[in-house]
Design an enzyme around this catalytic site. Sequence first.
Site, PDB file in Angstrom:
ATOM      1  N   GLU A  38       0.816  -1.101   0.169  1.00 37.13           N
ATOM      2  CA  GLU A  38      -0.429  -0.433   0.207  1.00 37.13           C
ATOM      3  C   GLU A  38       0.889   0.913  -0.030  1.00 37.13           C
ATOM      4  O   GLU A  38       2.023   1.207   0.413  1.00 37.13           O
ATOM      5  CB  GLU A  38      -1.138  -0.585   1.633  1.00 37.13           C
ATOM      6  CG  GLU A  38      -2.334  -0.978   1.091  1.00 37.13           C
ATOM      7  CD  GLU A  38      -2.524  -0.963  -0.352  1.00 37.13           C
ATOM      8  OE1 GLU A  38      -3.122  -0.321  -0.770  1.00 37.13           O
ATOM      9  OE2 GLU A  38      -3.659  -2.592  -0.459  1.00 37.13           O
ATOM     10  N   HIS A  76      -0.978  -5.617   2.154  1.00 35.38           N
ATOM     11  CA  HIS A  76      -2.749  -6.434   1.907  1.00 35.38           C
ATOM     12  C   HIS A  76      -2.350  -7.293   1.534  1.00 35.38           C
ATOM     13  O   HIS A  76      -1.585  -8.205   0.615  1.00 35.38           O
ATOM     14  CB  HIS A  76      -3.272  -5.472   0.913  1.00 35.38           C
ATOM     15  CG  HIS A  76      -4.794  -5.121   2.079  1.00 35.38           C
ATOM     16  ND1 HIS A  76      -5.297  -4.122   1.953  1.00 35.38           N
ATOM     17  CD2 HIS A  76      -5.294  -5.585   3.215  1.00 35.38           C
ATOM     18  CE1 HIS A  76      -6.376  -3.282   2.440  1.00 35.38           C
ATOM     19  NE2 HIS A  76      -5.923  -4.236   3.442  1.00 35.38           N
ATOM     20  N   CYS A 103      -7.757  -1.393   7.681  1.00 35.68           N
ATOM     21  CA  CYS A 103      -6.678  -1.482   7.066  1.00 35.68           C
ATOM     22  C   CYS A 103      -6.203   0.023   7.048  1.00 35.68           C
ATOM     23  O   CYS A 103      -4.953   0.502   7.597  1.00 35.68           O
ATOM     24  CB  CYS A 103      -6.153  -2.730   6.123  1.00 35.68           C
ATOM     25  SG  CYS A 103      -7.080  -4.142   6.048  1.00 35.68           S
TER      26      CYS A 103
END
Length: 199
Positions: free
Chosen positions: A75, A162, A138
């Site tokens: 991410e 992730h 998240c």
Amino acid sequence: MTGFEPFGGYIQNPSEQIARQLDGSEVGDYVVKSFVLPVDTDIAPLRLAQIVQEYRPAALVLLGLAFGREGISLERIAVNLKDWQIQDNAGNLKTDEPIDVRGPTAYLATLPIRQIKAALDAAQIPAHISNTAGLYLCNQVMYGGLHLAATQTLEMRCGFIHLPATPELTQTTGKPDAPALSLEIQKRAVQIALGTLTL
Ligand code: PCA
């Protein structure tokens, strides 16, 4: 390192499994200390702040499940917003709500995501840089970790990875065609990511 407990009807969360399995392992001169966060919008950030205060980690590597995604998602960005499709495990549901009313709109990951991507490519593990961690828990803990580092001026690299479903998860959810990677490969991916932090 953190993982998340199961949520949203999934019977397991590979991020919890991997966090537990790598707890206490060594990466270069560092030791991995793992925690499992609740999928609870009020408790998770408090827990994260406690962990950071107590351990003052050199790096904060946050893991979570992104069912349906292909491969490992590194991410890039966390945004100051909660907007959910499903409740958290405490029954909360948030729509268009900032994570921190006084915080900046977004933070960029401070993990070396480009290097991690290259290392995963070299190991032939499918991975990509993702430009959204979603707007659920998240994204919230990624934002929270980066906000802690920024506001407490900690020398702590922070980011979110992730993980995709495992074959067990796709079977048990009745979506056997959803993308999946074995827990072993996912674990190796996380170990490789941690290894880049010591280079
Ligand atoms: N995945 C969710 C929250 C917990 C998890 O493992 C998410 O992507 O926000």
